[in-house]
Design a protein around this motif. Sequence first.
Motif, mmCIF file in Angstrom:
data_model
loop_
_atom_site.group_PDB
_atom_site.id
_atom_site.type_symbol
_atom_site.label_atom_id
_atom_site.label_comp_id
_atom_site.label_asym_id
_atom_site.label_seq_id
_atom_site.Cartn_x
_atom_site.Cartn_y
_atom_site.Cartn_z
ATOM 1 N N LYS A 42 0.836 -1.209 0.000
ATOM 2 C CA LYS A 42 0.000 0.000 0.000
ATOM 3 C C LYS A 42 0.872 1.261 0.000
ATOM 4 O O LYS A 42 0.613 2.214 -0.739
ATOM 5 C CB LYS A 42 -0.910 -0.012 1.221
ATOM 6 N N ALA A 43 1.926 1.278 0.824
ATOM 7 C CA ALA A 43 2.804 2.443 0.910
ATOM 8 C C ALA A 43 3.547 2.675 -0.405
ATOM 9 O O ALA A 43 3.754 3.824 -0.816
ATOM 10 C CB ALA A 43 3.793 2.273 2.058
ATOM 11 N N VAL A 44 3.950 1.609 -1.084
ATOM 12 C CA VAL A 44 4.661 1.739 -2.361
ATOM 13 C C VAL A 44 3.724 2.308 -3.427
ATOM 14 O O VAL A 44 4.110 3.188 -4.205
ATOM 15 C CB VAL A 44 5.265 0.385 -2.797
ATOM 16 N N LYS A 45 2.470 1.829 -3.473
ATOM 17 C CA LYS A 45 1.500 2.359 -4.438
ATOM 18 C C LYS A 45 1.256 3.845 -4.188
ATOM 19 O O LYS A 45 1.191 4.645 -5.120
ATOM 20 C CB LYS A 45 0.174 1.601 -4.338
ATOM 21 N N GLN A 46 1.113 4.216 -2.916
ATOM 22 C CA GLN A 46 0.891 5.619 -2.558
ATOM 23 C C GLN A 46 2.092 6.467 -2.964
ATOM 24 O O GLN A 46 1.926 7.574 -3.497
ATOM 25 C CB GLN A 46 0.639 5.725 -1.056
ATOM 26 N N LEU A 47 3.298 5.973 -2.741
ATOM 27 C CA LEU A 47 4.507 6.695 -3.124
ATOM 28 C C LEU A 47 4.562 6.905 -4.631
ATOM 29 O O LEU A 47 4.860 8.010 -5.096
ATOM 30 C CB LEU A 47 5.756 5.931 -2.663
ATOM 31 N N ASN A 48 4.275 5.865 -5.407
ATOM 32 C CA ASN A 48 4.289 5.991 -6.868
ATOM 33 C C ASN A 48 3.279 7.016 -7.355
ATOM 34 O O ASN A 48 3.560 7.793 -8.269
ATOM 35 C CB ASN A 48 4.037 4.631 -7.524
ATOM 36 N N GLU A 49 2.111 7.055 -6.743
ATOM 37 C CA GLU A 49 1.088 8.043 -7.119
ATOM 38 C C GLU A 49 1.557 9.461 -6.797
ATOM 39 O O GLU A 49 1.407 10.376 -7.599
ATOM 40 C CB GLU A 49 -0.227 7.731 -6.407
ATOM 41 N N GLU A 50 2.155 9.637 -5.620
ATOM 42 C CA GLU A 50 2.666 10.954 -5.235
ATOM 43 C C GLU A 50 3.774 11.410 -6.182
ATOM 44 O O GLU A 50 3.832 12.585 -6.556
ATOM 45 C CB GLU A 50 3.204 10.922 -3.802
ATOM 46 N N LEU A 51 4.660 10.484 -6.561
ATOM 47 C CA LEU A 51 5.761 10.837 -7.459
ATOM 48 C C LEU A 51 5.250 11.252 -8.832
ATOM 49 O O LEU A 51 5.808 12.168 -9.458
ATOM 50 C CB LEU A 51 6.747 9.675 -7.588
ATOM 51 N N LYS A 52 4.205 10.598 -9.317
ATOM 52 C CA LYS A 52 3.611 10.992 -10.599
ATOM 53 C C LYS A 52 3.052 12.405 -10.517
ATOM 54 O O LYS A 52 3.204 13.198 -11.445
ATOM 55 C CB LYS A 52 2.483 10.027 -10.994
ATOM 56 N N GLN A 53 2.396 12.715 -9.407
ATOM 57 C CA GLN A 53 1.754 14.022 -9.255
ATOM 58 C C GLN A 53 2.765 15.147 -9.099
ATOM 59 O O GLN A 53 2.496 16.283 -9.475
ATOM 60 C CB GLN A 53 0.795 14.011 -8.064
ATOM 61 N N ARG A 54 3.897 14.842 -8.542
ATOM 62 C CA ARG A 54 4.860 15.932 -8.349
ATOM 63 C C ARG A 54 6.086 15.814 -9.244
ATOM 64 O O ARG A 54 7.137 16.365 -8.945
ATOM 65 C CB ARG A 54 5.275 16.089 -6.897
#
Length: 176
Positions: A42-54
Amino acid sequence: MKIILKKDVNGLGYKDEILTVKDGYGRNYLLPQGLAVLATEKAVKQLNEELKQRAHKIAKIKADAEERASKFNGVSLTIKAKVSEGKNIYGSVGAKEIAAALAEKGLEIDSKIISVKAAKTLGNFEAVAQFHREVSVVIPFEVVNEDGTAAPAAQPAPAAEEAPATEEAPAETPAE
């Protein structure tokens, strides 16, 4: 133990990196200090989403770091230090002294981003300023004597008297 760094950790990695560390180091230091979180699915998926957004924000930060680093290209420092009899200086020249010398030239920098092996003698050395994980600058510097000379005046060492190379038995005195 797989972790995700939440802050830059000197000597380990940068923010948002996924790393494998020893269990004790992660459990006893990184997690309690808030420097990292467990790298669950879950934390890795959240990190990947945040990295895409920023992604564009990260590109701007890198561009700013490159611009700031370009000001330091070609900079060479001369740092004066008090010298003992030989080439050794009293104390050493480290990141704080380099940051102060750069400030004198009008280049403000935090001493925490400068890495250098402590210079304990006169001579030429290099420091590295790490502005971003992909942007660093090598800053050459020379340590000189307080009066500005590169090496102290060489004083000839007193010549030691040489003992005879052959071993001879001590002369015996005649017994009376």
